[in-house]
Scaffold this motif. Sequence first.
Motif, PDB file in Angstrom:
ATOM      1  N   GLN A  67       0.761  -1.168   0.294  1.00 43.94           N
ATOM      2  CA  GLN A  67       0.206  -0.243   0.570  1.00 43.94           C
ATOM      3  C   GLN A  67       0.341   1.480  -0.197  1.00 43.94           C
ATOM      4  O   GLN A  67       1.735   1.227   0.733  1.00 43.94           O
ATOM      5  CB  GLN A  67      -1.114   0.216   1.294  1.00 43.94           C
ATOM      6  N   GLY A  68       0.665   2.474  -1.423  1.00 39.97           N
ATOM      7  CA  GLY A  68       0.895   3.573  -1.032  1.00 39.97           C
ATOM      8  C   GLY A  68       1.237   4.480   0.013  1.00 39.97           C
ATOM      9  O   GLY A  68      -0.052   4.290   0.928  1.00 39.97           O
ATOM     10  N   ALA A  69       1.931   5.429   0.294  1.00 44.00           N
ATOM     11  CA  ALA A  69       2.010   6.545   1.112  1.00 44.00           C
ATOM     12  C   ALA A  69       1.084   7.563   1.089  1.00 44.00           C
ATOM     13  O   ALA A  69       0.386   8.496   1.999  1.00 44.00           O
ATOM     14  CB  ALA A  69       2.847   7.068   1.880  1.00 44.00           C
ATOM     15  N   TRP A  70       0.704   7.772  -0.278  1.00 42.92           N
ATOM     16  CA  TRP A  70      -0.823   8.597  -0.618  1.00 42.92           C
ATOM     17  C   TRP A  70      -1.394   9.295  -1.067  1.00 42.92           C
ATOM     18  O   TRP A  70      -2.803   9.518  -0.153  1.00 42.92           O
ATOM     19  CB  TRP A  70       0.493   9.324  -1.754  1.00 42.92           C
ATOM     20  N   ASN A  71      -1.973   7.778  -1.029  1.00 38.96           N
ATOM     21  CA  ASN A  71      -3.191   7.733  -0.906  1.00 38.96           C
ATOM     22  C   ASN A  71      -3.432   6.033  -0.689  1.00 38.96           C
ATOM     23  O   ASN A  71      -2.882   4.949  -1.137  1.00 38.96           O
ATOM     24  CB  ASN A  71      -3.909   7.673  -2.271  1.00 38.96           C
ATOM     25  N   GLN A 128      -0.645   1.883  -4.728  1.00 34.43           N
ATOM     26  CA  GLN A 128       0.248   0.810  -4.551  1.00 34.43           C
ATOM     27  C   GLN A 128       1.300   2.175  -4.420  1.00 34.43           C
ATOM     28  O   GLN A 128       0.956   2.935  -4.735  1.00 34.43           O
ATOM     29  CB  GLN A 128       0.199   0.251  -5.601  1.00 34.43           C
ATOM     30  N   HIS A 129       2.224   1.262  -3.311  1.00 35.98           N
ATOM     31  CA  HIS A 129       3.592   2.643  -3.124  1.00 35.98           C
ATOM     32  C   HIS A 129       4.765   1.435  -4.365  1.00 35.98           C
ATOM     33  O   HIS A 129       4.324   0.444  -5.046  1.00 35.98           O
ATOM     34  CB  HIS A 129       3.992   1.474  -2.198  1.00 35.98           C
ATOM     35  N   MET A 130       5.553   2.830  -5.646  1.00 41.16           N
ATOM     36  CA  MET A 130       5.776   2.470  -6.556  1.00 41.16           C
ATOM     37  C   MET A 130       7.339   1.548  -5.462  1.00 41.16           C
ATOM     38  O   MET A 130       8.052   1.162  -6.845  1.00 41.16           O
ATOM     39  CB  MET A 130       6.408   3.659  -6.798  1.00 41.16           C
ATOM     40  N   VAL A 185       6.422   9.055  10.118  1.00 40.06           N
ATOM     41  CA  VAL A 185       6.370   9.929   9.067  1.00 40.06           C
ATOM     42  C   VAL A 185       5.509   9.624   7.666  1.00 40.06           C
ATOM     43  O   VAL A 185       4.445  11.193   7.618  1.00 40.06           O
ATOM     44  CB  VAL A 185       7.607  10.483   8.171  1.00 40.06           C
ATOM     45  N   TRP A 186       5.593   8.659   7.784  1.00 40.27           N
ATOM     46  CA  TRP A 186       4.273   8.114   6.346  1.00 40.27           C
ATOM     47  C   TRP A 186       3.597   7.781   6.760  1.00 40.27           C
ATOM     48  O   TRP A 186       3.711   6.514   7.580  1.00 40.27           O
ATOM     49  CB  TRP A 186       5.067   7.728   5.726  1.00 40.27           C
ATOM     50  N   TYR A 208       2.877  -0.257   2.913  1.00 42.53           N
ATOM     51  CA  TYR A 208       3.999  -0.806   2.657  1.00 42.53           C
ATOM     52  C   TYR A 208       5.243  -0.129   3.825  1.00 42.53           C
ATOM     53  O   TYR A 208       6.515  -0.705   4.171  1.00 42.53           O
ATOM     54  CB  TYR A 208       4.518   0.624   1.067  1.00 42.53           C
ATOM     55  N   ILE A 209       5.378   1.083   3.778  1.00 42.25           N
ATOM     56  CA  ILE A 209       6.411   1.806   5.197  1.00 42.25           C
ATOM     57  C   ILE A 209       6.247   1.285   6.442  1.00 42.25           C
ATOM     58  O   ILE A 209       7.025   0.542   6.763  1.00 42.25           O
ATOM     59  CB  ILE A 209       5.945   3.141   5.346  1.00 42.25           C
TER      60      ILE A 209
END
Length: 267
Positions: free
Chosen positions: A30-34, A38-40, A143-144, A148-149
């Motif tokens: 899972q991405g950090a912006w939405n 997906q996270h790149m 922070v994020w 994924y993070i």
Amino acid sequence: MTEELPGLAEGNAYYQALGGGRFRSTIHAQGAWNVHEQHMAPASGLLAEALERHQPRPDMRMARLSYEILGLIPGGEFHIDASVLRPGRTIELVQAEMVAGGRAAIRATAWRMATSDTAAVAATEDAAIPGPDECKPYDGAAVWPGGYIRSLEMRAAEGHRPGAGKVWLRTSHPLTDREDSSGMARLIGLVDTANGIAARVPPGSDSYAFPNLDLQIHMYRRPEGEWLGLDNAVSFGADGIGLTSTVLHDLKGPFGRAEQILTLRRT
């Protein structure tokens, strides 16, 4: 979180392999912006694996990977298509595309080059960084947001600050549930994290978003092991464009560089 995102697969891996070039992302990708994207980073690792597996040649290796992010990378199911764009005896160009929801989300190309013994002249001007055992734990999830993070173990060297830092990271999660990915593909699947390890401004509201539009990786040595070191610097221009530049390391030392062009947007 997975209840809100029913299209995601379950399991410990970043991706569930469905066969025939099809995959489904898990919460760990899972991405950090939405929350629905997906996270790149793991996506780029999966594409690197597809490039590595497509018509492999033992006398060649990938030396440059270029990723174009063509829009939001949706979570859930997608497929990957790979092809040879430019065949050659000593140099060839291969391509892989991640297609989700009927459109290409990421296009990746890689130059594969013939290898030879150049140990007698091997050298680099990139400086070594303190190893992970010399660094302190770093909580990237403070922070994020995003799965994924949360999947990463991170350690930061002395002097870490907004705009520059030296961070090591690794993951215990396999790239796919097949658990047969190469060490290089797994390390490539961490490189895109570079854009967030020393953010020049904090992400979130009343600040700036700074997503990258691409990821360019050049490797003068094939990386090894589970730890990826990022010697990182972030530059913001005055006209809405920025750049994250990173020297890449494994436990043997530096092995290449990465660049990410950024679009700066007021939040």
